[in-house]
Design a protein around this motif. Structure first.
Motif, PDB file in Angstrom:
ATOM      1  N   GLY A 224       0.748  -1.048  -0.262  1.00  0.00           N
ATOM      2  CA  GLY A 224      -0.356  -0.248  -0.278  1.00  0.00           C
ATOM      3  C   GLY A 224       1.116   0.874  -0.133  1.00  0.00           C
ATOM      4  N   MET A 225       1.719   1.389   1.068  1.00  0.00           N
ATOM      5  CA  MET A 225       2.889   2.844   0.476  1.00  0.00           C
ATOM      6  C   MET A 225       3.552   2.631  -0.504  1.00  0.00           C
ATOM      7  N   LYS A 226       3.737   1.551  -1.393  1.00  0.00           N
ATOM      8  CA  LYS A 226       4.108   2.037  -2.323  1.00  0.00           C
ATOM      9  C   LYS A 226       2.966   2.248  -3.323  1.00  0.00           C
ATOM     10  N   PHE A 227       1.925   1.569  -3.474  1.00  0.00           N
ATOM     11  CA  PHE A 227       1.294   2.777  -4.438  1.00  0.00           C
ATOM     12  C   PHE A 227       1.321   4.096  -3.984  1.00  0.00           C
ATOM     13  N   ILE A 228       1.341   4.391  -2.531  1.00  0.00           N
ATOM     14  CA  ILE A 228       0.524   5.767  -2.077  1.00  0.00           C
ATOM     15  C   ILE A 228       1.952   6.763  -2.469  1.00  0.00           C
ATOM     16  N   LYS A 229       3.088   5.942  -2.339  1.00  0.00           N
ATOM     17  CA  LYS A 229       4.171   6.980  -2.466  1.00  0.00           C
ATOM     18  C   LYS A 229       4.300   7.332  -4.381  1.00  0.00           C
ATOM     19  N   GLU A 230       3.560   6.579  -4.425  1.00  0.00           N
ATOM     20  CA  GLU A 230       3.891   6.856  -6.754  1.00  0.00           C
ATOM     21  C   GLU A 230       2.429   7.136  -7.015  1.00  0.00           C
ATOM     22  N   ASP A 231       1.883   7.535  -5.688  1.00  0.00           N
ATOM     23  CA  ASP A 231       0.429   8.632  -6.507  1.00  0.00           C
ATOM     24  C   ASP A 231      -0.542   7.272  -7.643  1.00  0.00           C
ATOM     25  N   SER A 232      -0.420   6.220  -7.262  1.00  0.00           N
ATOM     26  CA  SER A 232      -1.198   5.123  -8.193  1.00  0.00           C
ATOM     27  C   SER A 232      -2.532   4.593  -7.607  1.00  0.00           C
ATOM     28  N   HIS A 233      -3.151   5.291  -7.087  1.00  0.00           N
ATOM     29  CA  HIS A 233      -4.302   4.929  -6.571  1.00  0.00           C
ATOM     30  C   HIS A 233      -5.888   6.065  -6.186  1.00  0.00           C
ATOM     31  N   SER A 234      -7.133   5.770  -6.120  1.00  0.00           N
ATOM     32  CA  SER A 234      -7.903   6.580  -6.273  1.00  0.00           C
ATOM     33  C   SER A 234      -7.523   6.752  -4.564  1.00  0.00           C
ATOM     34  N   ALA A 235      -7.191   9.233  -4.035  1.00  0.00           N
ATOM     35  CA  ALA A 235      -6.549   9.249  -2.892  1.00  0.00           C
ATOM     36  C   ALA A 235      -8.558   8.831  -2.022  1.00  0.00           C
ATOM     37  N   GLN A 236      -9.988   9.588  -3.073  1.00  0.00           N
ATOM     38  CA  GLN A 236     -10.700   8.627  -2.505  1.00  0.00           C
ATOM     39  C   GLN A 236     -11.372   7.685  -2.517  1.00  0.00           C
ATOM     40  N   GLY A 237     -11.104   6.929  -2.952  1.00  0.00           N
ATOM     41  CA  GLY A 237     -11.714   5.299  -3.039  1.00  0.00           C
ATOM     42  C   GLY A 237     -10.867   4.462  -1.592  1.00  0.00           C
ATOM     43  N   SER A 238      -9.260   5.077  -1.389  1.00  0.00           N
ATOM     44  CA  SER A 238      -8.921   4.601  -0.150  1.00  0.00           C
ATOM     45  C   SER A 238      -8.972   4.617   0.965  1.00  0.00           C
ATOM     46  N   MET A 239      -9.335   5.875   0.984  1.00  0.00           N
ATOM     47  CA  MET A 239      -9.801   6.284   2.047  1.00  0.00           C
ATOM     48  C   MET A 239     -11.185   5.743   2.563  1.00  0.00           C
ATOM     49  N   ALA A 240     -12.092   5.616   1.716  1.00  0.00           N
ATOM     50  CA  ALA A 240     -13.733   5.227   1.608  1.00  0.00           C
ATOM     51  C   ALA A 240     -13.481   4.263   2.554  1.00  0.00           C
ATOM     52  N   VAL A 241     -12.984   3.049   1.330  1.00  0.00           N
ATOM     53  CA  VAL A 241     -12.567   1.774   1.802  1.00  0.00           C
ATOM     54  C   VAL A 241     -11.824   1.058   2.916  1.00  0.00           C
ATOM     55  N   ASN A 242     -10.965   1.640   3.299  1.00  0.00           N
ATOM     56  CA  ASN A 242     -10.171   2.462   4.876  1.00  0.00           C
ATOM     57  C   ASN A 242     -11.193   2.813   6.367  1.00  0.00           C
ATOM     58  N   VAL A 243     -12.028   3.636   6.069  1.00  0.00           N
ATOM     59  CA  VAL A 243     -12.737   3.735   7.290  1.00  0.00           C
ATOM     60  C   VAL A 243     -14.296   3.213   7.102  1.00  0.00           C
ATOM     61  N   MET A 244     -14.756   2.261   6.426  1.00  0.00           N
ATOM     62  CA  MET A 244     -16.186   1.902   5.489  1.00  0.00           C
ATOM     63  C   MET A 244     -15.842   0.080   6.234  1.00  0.00           C
ATOM     64  N   GLY A 245     -14.740  -0.022   4.846  1.00  0.00           N
ATOM     65  CA  GLY A 245     -13.882  -1.150   5.483  1.00  0.00           C
ATOM     66  C   GLY A 245     -14.310  -2.072   6.581  1.00  0.00           C
ATOM     67  N   PRO A 246     -13.676  -1.881   7.695  1.00  0.00           N
ATOM     68  CA  PRO A 246     -13.659  -2.179   9.234  1.00  0.00           C
ATOM     69  C   PRO A 246     -15.564  -2.889   9.710  1.00  0.00           C
ATOM     70  N   ILE A 247     -15.965  -2.352   9.258  1.00  0.00           N
ATOM     71  CA  ILE A 247     -17.405  -2.250   9.788  1.00  0.00           C
ATOM     72  C   ILE A 247     -18.209  -3.709   9.200  1.00  0.00           C
ATOM     73  N   GLY A 248     -17.473  -4.164   7.643  1.00  0.00           N
ATOM     74  CA  GLY A 248     -17.801  -5.190   7.671  1.00  0.00           C
ATOM     75  C   GLY A 248     -17.291  -6.119   7.852  1.00  0.00           C
ATOM     76  N   VAL A 249     -15.713  -5.845   8.501  1.00  0.00           N
ATOM     77  CA  VAL A 249     -15.465  -7.191   9.083  1.00  0.00           C
ATOM     78  C   VAL A 249     -15.588  -7.309  10.301  1.00  0.00           C
ATOM     79  N   LEU A 250     -15.875  -6.326  10.912  1.00  0.00           N
ATOM     80  CA  LEU A 250     -16.912  -6.808  12.980  1.00  0.00           C
ATOM     81  C   LEU A 250     -17.534  -7.339  12.555  1.00  0.00           C
ATOM     82  N   ILE A 251     -18.676  -7.173  11.423  1.00  0.00           N
ATOM     83  CA  ILE A 251     -20.019  -7.739  10.906  1.00  0.00           C
ATOM     84  C   ILE A 251     -20.073  -9.014  10.985  1.00  0.00           C
ATOM     85  N   ALA A 252     -19.206  -9.457  10.257  1.00  0.00           N
ATOM     86  CA  ALA A 252     -18.622 -10.826   9.453  1.00  0.00           C
ATOM     87  C   ALA A 252     -17.644 -11.631  10.795  1.00  0.00           C
TER      88      ALA A 252
END
Length: 295
Positions: A224-252
């Motif tokens: 992940g740090m490699k992709f962030i350093k290369e600026d080759s990701h959707s910052a909006q999408g990555s942040m959204a998944v990292n913020v809300m993804g754990p909710i799905g994890v906890l339920i499952a």
């Protein structure tokens, strides 16, 4: 041993989190933040990581939904998947390593083997044609699905209830996870083959969860740090998944921990069959792409 592993994983997540926030804020300040809905992307991440915690690849689910709803461009998709999966996977690893007591030697050696496979083995595996790997994995998983189903229907004995491996079985498990770690870097998921391997070697299905979650949790922060350093990701999408993804994890995670062994075995069979389908689908797409480029 488990506490040491958890400490290493949490420590690796700290610099990643700082890089993620810094990248997001910089993009926002410069007016380069993607315009797609944060909520929509976060809901995709929560759904994908719910199923990811059950053993189904979040990458496959997110790829489909991100593309179908035009949320992430193709060139930013690999980076977004890897960056977005990091914190949810760390949640998965911390939950299952703390809750499921796998013998320390088995847990540690298999996780380290996956990390070594990603670092060392990927260079060797990447020299093979990807379609060949996809076809071989598809056939192997299909064969395992038949064996697992036969065992669940009590046609012949398979699997076990052990929480650790020793001797030859442990060596096989280490070699297998080394291979799966290498394959994971090529986009071929570690979860289903790891779950199948440990069960076929006589371990309980629940024992696979801390092993496979821990394996990926050590890999993803660095990717992940490699992709962030290369600026080759959707910052909006990555942040959204990292913020809300754990909710799905906890339920499952709650569902998995409350399942009895019989249901876990059916979950394992479903995961292997689903992954087999995805593998053959990927193989077909690789062949079609190759034929198109030749033509």
């Amino acid at each position: 041993m488990a506490k040491i592993l958890l400490g290493i994983m949490i420590a690796s997540g700290i610099p990643f989190t700082f890089m993620l926030i810094k990248s997001y804020m910089k993009r926002k300040a410069e007016g380069r933040l993607e315009k797609e809905s944060f909520i929509k992307m976060g809901l995709v991440g929560a759904l994908a990581n719910f199923f990811d915690t059950l053993g189904l690849s979040s990458f496959a689910i997110e790829t489909s939904l991100f593309k179908n709803f035009n949320l992430v461009s193709d060139e930013k998709l690999p980076g977004t998947l890897n960056v977005g999966a990091t914190i949810p996977t760390l949640f998965q690893a911390c939950i299952f390593i703390a809750a499921v007591e796998v013998e320390p030697l088995t847990l540690f050696s298999m996780i380290v083997a996956a990390l070594a496979g990603a670092i060392v083995g990927a260079g060797l595996i990447s020299k093979l044609p990807k379609k060949t790997i996809q076809l071989a994995m598809g056939i192997a998983l299909f064969s395992m699905a038949i064996i697992l189903l036969a065992g669940q229907l009590k046609l012949f004995p398979v699997g076990g209830e052990a929480m650790g491996l020793h001797g030859t079985k442990l060596i096989i498990a280490i070699c297998g996870n080394f291979l799966f770690g290498a394959l994971n870097t090529l986009g071929i998921g570690l979860f289903a083959p790891c779950m199948t391997l440990v069960y076929m070697l006589g371990m309980s299905p629940i024992a696979a969860f801390p092993i496979m979650m821990g394996s990926c949790a050590l890999l993803l922060p660095f990717a992940g740090m490699k992709f962030i350093k290369e600026d080759s990701h959707s910052a909006q999408g990555s942040m959204a998944v990292n913020v809300m993804g754990p909710i799905g994890v906890l339920i499952a995670a709650y569902l998995v921990k409350s399942m009895d062994v019989y249901l876990l075995k059916w979950l394992l069979i479903f995961v292997v069959i689903y992954t087999t389908f995805i593998m053959f689908k990927s193989y077909k797409e690789s062949v079609a792409k190759e034929n198109k480029s030749v033509a």
